[in-house]
Structure formats: structure tokens, C-alpha cells
Scaffold this motif. Structure first.
Motif, PDB file in Angstrom:
ATOM      1  N   LEU A   7      57.518  41.053  29.529  1.00 41.99           N
ATOM      2  CA  LEU A   7      57.823  42.379  30.054  1.00 41.99           C
ATOM      3  C   LEU A   7      59.309  42.553  30.377  1.00 41.99           C
ATOM      4  N   LEU A   8      59.969  41.508  30.857  1.00 42.48           N
ATOM      5  CA  LEU A   8      61.333  41.658  31.368  1.00 42.48           C
ATOM      6  C   LEU A   8      62.431  41.047  30.504  1.00 42.48           C
ATOM      7  N   ILE A   9      62.129  40.101  29.664  1.00 43.10           N
ATOM      8  CA  ILE A   9      63.149  39.445  28.834  1.00 43.10           C
ATOM      9  C   ILE A   9      63.249  40.205  27.502  1.00 43.10           C
ATOM     10  N   PRO A  10      64.434  40.697  27.166  1.00 46.87           N
ATOM     11  CA  PRO A  10      64.567  41.452  25.913  1.00 46.87           C
ATOM     12  C   PRO A  10      64.241  40.592  24.697  1.00 46.87           C
ATOM     13  N   ASP A  11      63.540  41.194  23.724  1.00 45.75           N
ATOM     14  CA  ASP A  11      63.265  40.448  22.505  1.00 45.75           C
ATOM     15  C   ASP A  11      64.180  40.897  21.360  1.00 45.75           C
ATOM     16  N   THR A  12      64.952  41.938  21.590  1.00 43.87           N
ATOM     17  CA  THR A  12      65.944  42.413  20.624  1.00 43.87           C
ATOM     18  C   THR A  12      67.312  42.066  21.190  1.00 43.87           C
ATOM     19  N   PRO A  13      68.239  41.598  20.362  1.00 44.93           N
ATOM     20  CA  PRO A  13      69.583  41.321  20.886  1.00 44.93           C
ATOM     21  C   PRO A  13      70.185  42.562  21.547  1.00 44.93           C
ATOM     22  N   LEU A  14      70.803  42.387  22.711  1.00 42.17           N
ATOM     23  CA  LEU A  14      71.337  43.516  23.470  1.00 42.17           C
ATOM     24  C   LEU A  14      72.389  44.283  22.671  1.00 42.17           C
ATOM     25  N   TYR A  66      58.887  48.594  22.381  1.00 44.03           N
ATOM     26  CA  TYR A  66      59.761  47.482  22.723  1.00 44.03           C
ATOM     27  C   TYR A  66      58.877  46.512  23.487  1.00 44.03           C
ATOM     28  N   ARG A  67      59.169  45.254  23.383  1.00 51.28           N
ATOM     29  CA  ARG A  67      58.335  44.292  24.089  1.00 51.28           C
ATOM     30  C   ARG A  67      58.772  44.129  25.541  1.00 51.28           C
ATOM     31  N   SER A  68      59.981  44.604  25.859  1.00 54.97           N
ATOM     32  CA  SER A  68      60.412  44.476  27.252  1.00 54.97           C
ATOM     33  C   SER A  68      60.935  45.812  27.770  1.00 54.97           C
ATOM     34  N   ILE A  69      60.808  45.983  29.058  1.00 55.72           N
ATOM     35  CA  ILE A  69      61.357  47.158  29.729  1.00 55.72           C
ATOM     36  C   ILE A  69      62.875  47.156  29.587  1.00 55.72           C
ATOM     37  N   THR A  70      63.464  45.979  29.598  1.00 55.94           N
ATOM     38  CA  THR A  70      64.920  45.845  29.499  1.00 55.94           C
ATOM     39  C   THR A  70      65.443  46.476  28.214  1.00 55.94           C
ATOM     40  N   ASP A  71      64.755  46.305  27.082  1.00 57.90           N
ATOM     41  CA  ASP A  71      65.183  46.927  25.822  1.00 57.90           C
ATOM     42  C   ASP A  71      65.294  48.442  25.976  1.00 57.90           C
ATOM     43  N   GLY A  72      64.249  49.044  26.481  1.00 57.56           N
ATOM     44  CA  GLY A  72      64.232  50.502  26.636  1.00 57.56           C
ATOM     45  C   GLY A  72      65.247  51.000  27.637  1.00 57.56           C
TER      46      GLY A  72
END
Length: 167
Positions: A7-14, A66-72
Motif C-alpha cells: 500500500l505504501l511503497i511505490p512500485d513505479t520509479p518516482l 497503482y499498487r501504492s498510495i504513494t504513486d498516486g
């Protein structure tokens, strides 16, 4: 309950999220500014663009595209950042302001339609006369000038009535 790490670790490079958000924002901004100036109505193009893109980016984050909230949330931050940056640059430099918010376009001068400018924005005479009626103008000879403002609205300035002389 889902996996907190997922949920919290981005799975797409920032950097990829920032690049994608920048490309999409700037492309849509240019297209809206060049092609749809008169369609934007009273909401500014950048305002409309920010709302649409933020809604989509937030929806993707919430809907697990997105797999993480961080991505969005990073994508939302990139979009807001571009909107803020363009506003700040426009405030500081007049050349940028002219690009982001072009000046008004004269459509009628002294009761004469400027057909070249009308063609430039694909405005028909029917649309022009509709705008004149909405401003309480019945005839073209009553008009000193009509301008399409940078946000798409029409400004209508009528000829002032000459004061009567004599009694």
C-alpha cells in the motif's frame, strides 16, 4: 486488510511518475490553450486541467491501478506543482503570462466584424450574435468592440450615446 508494504511503497520509479505527470499535464495544457480557448468558459484552463487530472490520478491511487498510495499522491503533487509553477512564472515574467493567458482577441471593431479573427477561433456569426444578444445588444452598429477574453468569455463595449445638445 491489504499488505501495508504494498500500500505504501511505490512500485513505479518516482522519476517515471514525475515524468509521466509532467508530459501529460504540459501536453493537455498546450492543446487546451491552442485549440479550445473559447470552450473553457469562466473556469481557467489550468484550473480545469488540474481538477480533471487530479481526479484521475487520485482515482487511480484509490482504485488500485497503482499498487501504492504513494504513486498516486506523487502524481497529484506533480500536477499541482506544474499548475503552481506556471502561475508563479506568469506572475513574475510577462512573456510567460502571455503564453499561459494570451490577451483578448478583437472580433468586432466599430460595428464591423473582423472575419480573420473569427476564423482564427472558429467563431461563427451566429455565435457572435448570440453573445451580443446576451449582452443586450440588438444591432451590430451599436457595438464599439467585442473581444474574446483569454478565458473564453466575450466582452462587449457598446458605442456611447452622444449627449444631446440644446434643449
Amino acid at each position: 486488510m491489504g499488505d501495508w508494504r504494498q500500500l505504501l511503497i511505490p512500485d513505479t520509479p518516482l522519476w517515471e511518475i514525475a515524468l509521466r505527470g509532467s508530459v501529460v499535464y504540459l501536453t493537455i495544457f498546450v492543446l487546451l490553450r491552442v485549440l479550445l480557448k473559447r470552450e473553457s468558459g469562466s473556469t481557467g484552463v489550468t484550473d480545469l486541467l488540474v481538477i480533471v487530472l487530479i481526479a484521475d490520478a487520485a482515482q487511480n491511487a484509490m482504485a488500485d491501478d497503482y499498487r501504492s498510495i504513494t504513486d498516486g499522491m506523487l502524481l497529484v503533487a506533480v500536477i499541482i506543482g506544474w499548475a503552481y509553477l506556471l502561475d508563479a512564472l506568469s506572475y513574475r515574467w510577462p512573456a510567460v503570462a502571455r503564453l499561459v493567458n494570451p490577451g483578448p482577441l478583437l472580433l468586432v471593431r466599430d460595428g464591423r466584424i473582423l472575419h480573420r479573427n473569427m476564423r482564427r477561433e472558429l467563431i461563427t456569426e451566429d455565435e457572435l450574435f448570440s453573445q451580443l444578444r446576451q449582452h443586450g445588444v440588438e444591432r451590430l452598429d451599436q457595438v464599439k468592440e467585442v473581444r474574446m477574453e483569454s478565458q473564453g468569455q466575450f466582452s462587449v463595449i457598446t458605442r456611447s450615446k452622444a449627449p444631446r445638445t440644446g434643449r
